[in-house]
Scaffold this active site. Structure first.
Site, short mmCIF file in Angstrom:
data_model
loop_
_atom_site.label_atom_id
_atom_site.label_comp_id
_atom_site.label_asym_id
_atom_site.label_seq_id
_atom_site.Cartn_x
_atom_site.Cartn_y
_atom_site.Cartn_z
N ARG A 13 -1.07 2.64 2.67
CA ARG A 13 -2.13 3.12 1.83
C ARG A 13 -2.13 2.54 0.62
O ARG A 13 -3.51 2.21 0.12
CB ARG A 13 -2.14 4.72 1.65
N HIS A 34 -5.55 0.68 -1.13
CA HIS A 34 -6.09 1.13 -2.60
C HIS A 34 -5.82 -0.23 -3.37
O HIS A 34 -6.84 -0.20 -4.41
CB HIS A 34 -5.40 2.27 -3.09
N ASN A 71 -6.02 8.20 -6.63
CA ASN A 71 -4.38 7.83 -6.53
C ASN A 71 -3.74 8.93 -7.45
O ASN A 71 -2.69 9.23 -6.94
CB ASN A 71 -4.31 6.79 -7.36
N HIS A 113 -4.94 6.62 9.80
CA HIS A 113 -4.50 8.12 9.71
C HIS A 113 -3.95 8.49 10.90
O HIS A 113 -3.93 9.77 11.32
CB HIS A 113 -5.90 8.74 9.33
#
Ligand code: HEM
Ligand SMILES: [Ca+2]
Length: 306
Positions: A38, A42, A71, A170
């Site tokens: 992740r 990001h 975040n 996911h």
């Protein structure tokens, strides 16, 4: 202009160094691979893949991305990034960027969890700034409509196939109740749960996410194989077991071109793996700094000399 051979003379073992630190971290934290994957996402969606997400607030960094809404109290794994960087520095000092470490960590994390391997393109350099408002505006929210999510991907050059394939990340990791609890009791002011939630799954989620709870309880993004990188995420969507609204929308948005892609990944894990690897390369190519742009940070948390 990234290449898979970028460090073949200067740090030939960088991939195995990254992989071995992650392998060790997984022993005590089976979630860490998901968290690292992740972080690369990001990073890349804000000012390109330049390590901007890793910068701590302070000095010239007045508004960090770490403190941006997507975040804050959510992104994790920064300590492991620092351990990877320390291990890489001890073999090849001053050579490997933090942005490349995130790209390598994502690939190692996915393949260690049973997912595909791919040849990571390298040669990114680290940026000198963070962009907190960029993080707030460019990273998709789980409450965004599918149209808005697709628009945020398009803004960085990624298409609908990338949206669906990359959402397949996911298949591992966790999400806090606060990111989907709006679906559980009073969805969009209807006084009813989200109708696209399987009733049995709904009951489980309601139990783990009580209405007056703090919203920080953790839930597996893929209840059927929480730590394994497989295509179960897509099988879940087809049976109304997507955890986030943004997950379920890929299958439950009437007339959407994403539906047939979900169906194909649900029925063919290899098709998902091939698409995921390609889309990770696409994501990793988002406006990298190269050549003499930026720098090779010696501490991933700070710009050099600060
Ligand atoms: C499509 C739009 C996306 C949305 C709206 C979204 C949203 C979220 C949210 C809300 C969480 C839970 C965070 C928390 O509870 O603290 C999460 C977790 C996660 N996301 Fe996404 N995400 C998206 C796409 C992606 C992509 C493209 C990737 C990587 C390629 C990714 C990888 C992950 C992973 C692995 C986790 C689990 C992290 C952990 O356990 O620490 N997501 N995402
Ligand atoms: Ca899984």
């Amino acid at each position: 202009q990234l290449t898979s051979s970028f460090y073949s003379n200067t740090c030939p073992n960088v991939s195995s160094i990254v992989r071995s630190v992650i392998q060790q971290a997984l022993q005590s934290d089976p979630r860490i691979g998901a968290s690292l994957t992740r972080l690369h996402f990001h990073d890349c969606f804000v000012n390109g893949c330049d390590g901007s997400v890793l910068l701590d607030q302070g000095g010239n960094i007045t508004l960090s991305e770490k403190n941006a809404v997507p975040n804050n109290n959510s992104a994790r794994g920064f300590d492991v990034v620092d351990r990877i960087k320390a291990s890489v520095e001890s073999s090849c000092p001053g050579v490997v960027s933090c942005a490349d470490i995130l790209a390598l960590a994502a690939e190692a994390s996915v393949s260690l969890a049973g997912g595909p391997s791919w040849s990571v393109l390298l040669g990114r350099r680290d940026g000198l700034i963070a962009n907190q408002s960029g993080a707030n505006n460019s990273i998709p929210s789980p409450f965004d409509s599918l149209a808005n999510i697709t628009a945020k991907f398009a803004a960085v050059g990624l298409n609908t196939n990338d949206v669906v394939a990359l959402s397949g990340a996911h298949t591992f990791g966790r999400a806090q109740c606060r990111f989907f609890s709006s679906r559980l009791f009073n969805f969009s002011g209807t006084g009813r749960p989200d109708p696209t939630l399987n009733a049995t799954y709904l009951a489980t989620l309601q139990q783990n996410c009580p209405q007056n709870g703090s919203g920080t309880n953790l839930n597996n993004l893929d209840p059927s194989s929480p730590n394994t990188f497989d295509n179960n995420y897509f099988a879940n969507l087809v049976t109304n077991r997507g955890l986030l609204q943004s997950d379920q929308e890929l299958f439950s948005t009437n007339g959407s071109s994403t539906i047939s892609i979900v169906n194909s990944f649900a029925g063919n894990q290899n098709a998902f793996f091939v698409a995921f690897a390609q889309s990770m390369i696409n994501m990793g190519n988002i406006s990298p700094l190269t050549g003499t742009q930026g720098e090779i940070r010696s501490d991933c948390k700070k710009v050099n000399g600060s």
